[in-house]
Design an enzyme around this catalytic site. Structure first.
Site, short mmCIF file in Angstrom:
data_model
loop_
_atom_site.label_atom_id
_atom_site.label_comp_id
_atom_site.label_asym_id
_atom_site.label_seq_id
_atom_site.Cartn_x
_atom_site.Cartn_y
_atom_site.Cartn_z
N HIS A 182 0.83 -1.20 0.00
CA HIS A 182 0.00 0.00 0.00
C HIS A 182 0.87 1.26 0.00
O HIS A 182 2.06 1.20 0.31
CB HIS A 182 -0.84 0.07 1.28
CG HIS A 182 -1.78 -1.07 1.47
ND1 HIS A 182 -3.10 -1.00 1.11
CD2 HIS A 182 -1.58 -2.30 1.99
CE1 HIS A 182 -3.69 -2.16 1.39
NE2 HIS A 182 -2.80 -2.96 1.93
N TYR A 201 -2.19 -1.33 9.05
CA TYR A 201 -1.04 -1.97 8.38
C TYR A 201 -0.09 -2.63 9.39
O TYR A 201 -0.01 -2.20 10.54
CB TYR A 201 -0.22 -0.92 7.61
CG TYR A 201 -1.01 -0.02 6.70
CD1 TYR A 201 -1.61 -0.50 5.55
CD2 TYR A 201 -1.12 1.35 6.99
CE1 TYR A 201 -2.32 0.33 4.70
CE2 TYR A 201 -1.83 2.20 6.15
CZ TYR A 201 -2.42 1.69 5.01
OH TYR A 201 -3.12 2.53 4.18
N HIS A 218 -2.36 -3.25 -3.60
CA HIS A 218 -3.75 -3.13 -3.16
C HIS A 218 -4.71 -3.02 -4.35
O HIS A 218 -5.79 -3.57 -4.34
CB HIS A 218 -3.85 -1.88 -2.26
CG HIS A 218 -5.18 -1.70 -1.59
ND1 HIS A 218 -5.48 -0.57 -0.88
CD2 HIS A 218 -6.28 -2.49 -1.53
CE1 HIS A 218 -6.71 -0.68 -0.40
NE2 HIS A 218 -7.22 -1.83 -0.77
N LYS A 236 -8.83 1.09 -6.69
CA LYS A 236 -8.06 2.20 -6.11
C LYS A 236 -6.75 2.31 -6.88
O LYS A 236 -6.36 1.38 -7.56
CB LYS A 236 -7.72 1.90 -4.64
CG LYS A 236 -8.92 1.85 -3.71
CD LYS A 236 -8.46 1.37 -2.34
CE LYS A 236 -9.61 1.24 -1.37
NZ LYS A 236 -9.91 2.40 -0.60
N CYS A 274 -3.91 2.82 -5.20
CA CYS A 274 -2.95 2.30 -4.22
C CYS A 274 -2.27 1.01 -4.72
O CYS A 274 -2.98 0.10 -5.14
CB CYS A 274 -3.69 2.02 -2.91
SG CYS A 274 -2.66 1.42 -1.58
ZN LIG Z 1 -3.99 0.49 -0.01
#
Ligand SMILES: [Zn+2]
Length: 140
Positions: free
Chosen positions: A10, A39, A118, A124, A126
């Site tokens: 991420h 995380y 991710h 996303k 990310c």
């Molecule tokens: Zn992420």
């Protein structure tokens, strides 16, 4: 120990050049009502790796994929405007990411094919770089 079979990478989605600590992200996540940072590891701008949530516990970083994964987050991921996705990894972050991923692979016997970004699981940007291309580049 829970069964771990993958690593998900991420970004913190914070602006390029702004350093943020695991402690700060922990505060942000707790403010959302979570019991801890989502995380497991944070990689600061200078490459320092900070421990987030204990690896023994499932994280909160990728819907539907938290139970068996480890969540690694580098600080950055958006341009200075605070919203445009950008691979802002510093050389130090790139180096630390590689070392950390290799350590985690060795410790938990994680296949290189089980290292993901991710965005491979969610709509996303990310982590703002192509993890599969990176794996080839660094020969993981
Ligand atoms: Zn992420």
């Amino acid at each position: 120990m829970r069964k771990i079979d993958s690593i998900i990478i991420h970004c913190s989605a914070t602006p390029e050049g702004r350093d943020v600590s695991a402690a700060t992200i922990r505060q942000w996540h707790k403010a959302k009502g979570w019991n801890d940072i989502g995380y497991h590891f944070i990689i600061r701008l200078d490459g320092t790796v900070e421990q987030g949530r204990p690896v023994e516990q499932p994280g909160a970083h990728c819907t539907g994929h938290n139970q068996k994964s480890i969540g690694v987050c580098y600080i950055g991921g958006v341009a200075a405007d605070g919203k445009t996705p950008k691979d802002t990894r510093t050389d130090a972050q790139k180096a630390s990411l590689l070392v950390l991923v290799k350590q985690l692979q060795a410790a938990h016997r994680i296949l290189s094919s089980h290292i993901y970004g991710h965005r491979e699981f969610a709509n996303k940007a990310c982590p703002s770089f192509d993890v599969q291309a990176w794996k080839q580049e660094v020969q993981l």
